[in-house]
Design a protein around this motif. Structure first.
Motif, PDB file in Angstrom:
ATOM      1  N   PRO A 245      17.500  -0.185  -6.034  1.00 22.99           N
ATOM      2  CA  PRO A 245      17.713  -0.624  -4.646  1.00 22.99           C
ATOM      3  C   PRO A 245      18.275   0.442  -3.725  1.00 22.99           C
ATOM      4  CG  PRO A 245      19.409  -1.519  -6.093  1.00 22.99           C
ATOM      5  CD  PRO A 245      18.384  -0.888  -6.980  1.00 22.99           C
ATOM      6  N   ASN A 246      18.853   1.512  -4.273  1.00 22.17           N
ATOM      7  CA  ASN A 246      19.398   2.580  -3.439  1.00 22.17           C
ATOM      8  C   ASN A 246      18.426   3.740  -3.260  1.00 22.17           C
ATOM      9  OD1 ASN A 246      21.838   1.188  -3.199  1.00 22.17           O
ATOM     10  ND2 ASN A 246      22.677   2.143  -5.037  1.00 22.17           N
ATOM     11  N   LEU A 247      17.257   3.642  -3.879  1.00 19.04           N
ATOM     12  CA  LEU A 247      16.276   4.720  -3.823  1.00 19.04           C
ATOM     13  C   LEU A 247      15.287   4.463  -2.682  1.00 19.04           C
ATOM     14  CD1 LEU A 247      15.278   7.284  -5.415  1.00 19.04           C
ATOM     15  CD2 LEU A 247      13.666   5.742  -6.569  1.00 19.04           C
ATOM     16  N   PRO A 248      15.151   5.393  -1.736  1.00 21.86           N
ATOM     17  CA  PRO A 248      14.161   5.202  -0.678  1.00 21.86           C
ATOM     18  C   PRO A 248      12.737   5.342  -1.231  1.00 21.86           C
ATOM     19  CG  PRO A 248      15.813   6.856  -0.052  1.00 21.86           C
ATOM     20  CD  PRO A 248      15.964   6.608  -1.530  1.00 21.86           C
ATOM     21  N   PHE A 249      11.888   4.377  -0.912  1.00 23.91           N
ATOM     22  CA  PHE A 249      10.488   4.407  -1.302  1.00 23.91           C
ATOM     23  C   PHE A 249       9.624   4.569  -0.056  1.00 23.91           C
ATOM     24  CE2 PHE A 249      12.376   2.284  -4.907  1.00 23.91           C
ATOM     25  CZ  PHE A 249      11.580   2.632  -5.993  1.00 23.91           C
ATOM     26  N   THR A 250       8.716   5.535  -0.091  1.00 20.03           N
ATOM     27  CA  THR A 250       7.718   5.692   0.965  1.00 20.03           C
ATOM     28  C   THR A 250       6.351   5.483   0.338  1.00 20.03           C
ATOM     29  OG1 THR A 250       9.101   7.289   2.150  1.00 20.03           O
ATOM     30  CG2 THR A 250       6.768   7.220   2.718  1.00 20.03           C
ATOM     31  N   LEU A 251       5.634   4.484   0.807  1.00 23.88           N
ATOM     32  CA  LEU A 251       4.328   4.140   0.257  1.00 23.88           C
ATOM     33  C   LEU A 251       3.249   4.558   1.252  1.00 23.88           C
ATOM     34  CD1 LEU A 251       5.163   0.495  -0.931  1.00 23.88           C
ATOM     35  CD2 LEU A 251       5.707   2.679  -2.049  1.00 23.88           C
ATOM     36  N   ILE A 252       2.324   5.394   0.795  1.00 27.48           N
ATOM     37  CA  ILE A 252       1.225   5.828   1.659  1.00 27.48           C
ATOM     38  C   ILE A 252       0.086   4.832   1.487  1.00 27.48           C
ATOM     39  CG2 ILE A 252      -0.307   7.707   2.314  1.00 27.48           C
ATOM     40  CD1 ILE A 252       1.548   9.608   0.760  1.00 27.48           C
ATOM     41  N   ILE A 253      -0.199   4.084   2.536  1.00 29.41           N
ATOM     42  CA  ILE A 253      -1.228   3.052   2.511  1.00 29.41           C
ATOM     43  C   ILE A 253      -2.555   3.661   2.942  1.00 29.41           C
ATOM     44  CG2 ILE A 253      -1.914   0.805   3.421  1.00 29.41           C
ATOM     45  CD1 ILE A 253       0.609   0.759   1.646  1.00 29.41           C
ATOM     46  N   ASN A 254      -3.606   3.414   2.165  1.00 26.79           N
ATOM     47  CA  ASN A 254      -4.881   4.087   2.413  1.00 26.79           C
ATOM     48  C   ASN A 254      -6.052   3.156   2.077  1.00 26.79           C
ATOM     49  OD1 ASN A 254      -6.854   6.012   2.882  1.00 26.79           O
ATOM     50  ND2 ASN A 254      -6.454   7.171   1.020  1.00 26.79           N
ATOM     51  N   PRO A 255      -6.366   2.212   2.957  1.00 28.28           N
ATOM     52  CA  PRO A 255      -7.412   1.242   2.635  1.00 28.28           C
ATOM     53  C   PRO A 255      -8.811   1.834   2.461  1.00 28.28           C
ATOM     54  CG  PRO A 255      -6.013   0.432   4.406  1.00 28.28           C
ATOM     55  CD  PRO A 255      -5.671   1.874   4.204  1.00 28.28           C
ATOM     56  N   ALA A 256      -9.152   2.853   3.268  1.00 32.25           N
ATOM     57  CA  ALA A 256     -10.529   3.363   3.218  1.00 32.25           C
ATOM     58  C   ALA A 256     -10.583   4.794   3.722  1.00 32.25           C
ATOM     59  CB  ALA A 256     -11.453   2.478   4.054  1.00 32.25           C
ATOM     60  N   SER A 257      -9.868   5.704   3.021  1.00 32.58           N
ATOM     61  CA  SER A 257      -9.699   7.079   3.506  1.00 32.58           C
ATOM     62  C   SER A 257      -9.226   7.051   4.957  1.00 32.58           C
ATOM     63  CB  SER A 257     -11.005   7.876   3.374  1.00 32.58           C
ATOM     64  OG  SER A 257     -11.347   8.036   2.016  1.00 32.58           O
ATOM     65  N   GLY A 258      -8.311   6.164   5.224  1.00 29.21           N
ATOM     66  CA  GLY A 258      -7.814   5.857   6.561  1.00 29.21           C
ATOM     67  C   GLY A 258      -7.721   4.352   6.691  1.00 29.21           C
ATOM     68  N   PRO A 259      -7.587   3.848   7.910  1.00 28.71           N
ATOM     69  CA  PRO A 259      -7.426   2.401   8.087  1.00 28.71           C
ATOM     70  C   PRO A 259      -8.707   1.610   7.906  1.00 28.71           C
ATOM     71  CG  PRO A 259      -7.496   3.478  10.220  1.00 28.71           C
ATOM     72  CD  PRO A 259      -7.483   4.574   9.181  1.00 28.71           C
ATOM     73  N   GLY A 260      -9.857   2.302   7.889  1.00 29.62           N
ATOM     74  CA  GLY A 260     -11.134   1.597   7.830  1.00 29.62           C
ATOM     75  C   GLY A 260     -11.674   1.308   9.210  1.00 29.62           C
ATOM     76  N   SER A 261     -12.852   0.751   9.249  1.00 29.25           N
ATOM     77  CA  SER A 261     -13.542   0.543  10.530  1.00 29.25           C
ATOM     78  C   SER A 261     -13.132  -0.728  11.246  1.00 29.25           C
ATOM     79  CB  SER A 261     -15.062   0.519  10.290  1.00 29.25           C
ATOM     80  OG  SER A 261     -15.407  -0.495   9.353  1.00 29.25           O
ATOM     81  N   ASN A 262     -12.417  -1.611  10.558  1.00 27.62           N
ATOM     82  CA  ASN A 262     -11.977  -2.847  11.197  1.00 27.62           C
ATOM     83  C   ASN A 262     -10.605  -2.670  11.832  1.00 27.62           C
ATOM     84  OD1 ASN A 262     -14.303  -4.285  10.309  1.00 27.62           O
ATOM     85  ND2 ASN A 262     -13.352  -4.531   8.291  1.00 27.62           N
ATOM     86  N   SER A 263     -10.264  -3.576  12.717  1.00 24.40           N
ATOM     87  CA  SER A 263      -8.978  -3.464  13.417  1.00 24.40           C
ATOM     88  C   SER A 263      -7.803  -3.753  12.508  1.00 24.40           C
ATOM     89  CB  SER A 263      -8.948  -4.414  14.620  1.00 24.40           C
ATOM     90  OG  SER A 263      -9.139  -5.760  14.205  1.00 24.40           O
TER      91      SER A 263
END
Length: 251
Positions: free
Chosen positions: A40-58
């Motif tokens: 709980p004291n460890l900072p987590f950074t998660l890189i979200i990558n649905p489709a080599s980026g956000p994808g074509s949808n909004s």
């Protein structure tokens, strides 16, 4: 230590290039989910990558929506950043800016806290270009949006540290990385703004290197024994032990 809410967060955290489709009931992210409340004291950074980026949808599909929301609910020690490819300055700026805007327009329940700009060209001729990207990330939330640049090597122009919250100064094969020789650390390129990502590591947890990186105050790290081709779409076999070592090395 960083203070978030009532909890003191450790100086060196874990970053996860989460290029893994979450699957039914977020099952592919289950080990990651277990590790967050366990540290709980460890900072987590998660890189979200649905489709080599956000994808074509909004917005991403409903599985991503649910699983990102679940990740963020696990603790105040979790941040997410959206993956955006920049092609070492060669990708059209309009496309980069559009990807940034798409992420930052997601509903608040699963909106990322910032952007991970991959394949950064960190030379002087590109500083203005990446400054415009960083400004766009912070346009709606100048105090809270995270900008991470990923040249994967030490920057040629230290000016990039002035526009980024963090910079990946090493993304490499484990055997090609040597601490501290592989990094440049000084007043203008501080350890506290640097990220190290290593793949093809030994099958046993490299505790000595983890301890060296946390002792130096490196902002965040990711080390996996998986080979380069599957390093970011497979959870490291020793992920939970890795997070525990990051924590214990700073105790």
């Amino acid at each position: 230590m960083l203070i978030q809410g009532a909890r003191a967060l450790l100086s060196s955290g874990a970053i996860f290039p989460l290029y893994i489709y979450p699957g039914d009931d977020c099952s592919a992210w289950s080990t990651l989910f277990d590790s967050i409340p366990a540290s709980p004291n460890l900072p987590f950074t998660l890189i979200i990558n649905p489709a080599s980026g956000p994808g074509s949808n909004s917005v991403p599909d409903t599985t991503y929506q649910a699983c990102i929301t679940q990740a963020l609910s696990l603790g105040s020690n979790v941040n997410t950043v959206g993956y955006v490819l920049t092609g070492y300055g060669g990708r059209a700026s309009a496309d980069v800016l559009q990807d940034i805007n798409t992420y930052m327009d997601w509903p608040v329940a699963y909106r990322p806290s910032g952007i991970f700009l991959d394949e950064t060209a960190a030379t002087a001729e590109y500083l203005d270009q990446y400054t415009s990207y960083a400004n766009q990330v912070r346009a709606d939330d100048s105090s809270g949006s995270i900008v991470i640049l990923n040249p994967g090597i030490n920057v040629a122009d230290p000016g990039f540290f002035s526009i980024a919250d963090f910079i990946v100064t090493a993304e490499a094969f484990y055997d090609d990385f040597s601490f501290p020789d592989s990094l440049i650390i000084n007043a203008t390129e501080p350890a506290a703004k640097q990220i190290v990502i290593l793949h093809d590591a030994p099958s046993t947890l490299p505790t000595a290197l983890i301890d060296d990186l946390t002792s130096a105050g490196i902002a965040s790290t990711f080390i996996t024994s998986m080979p380069q081709g599957s390093a970011y779409n497979t959870t490291p076999p020793y992920w939970e032990s890795y997070c525990a070592e990051l924590t214990s090395s700073q105790s």
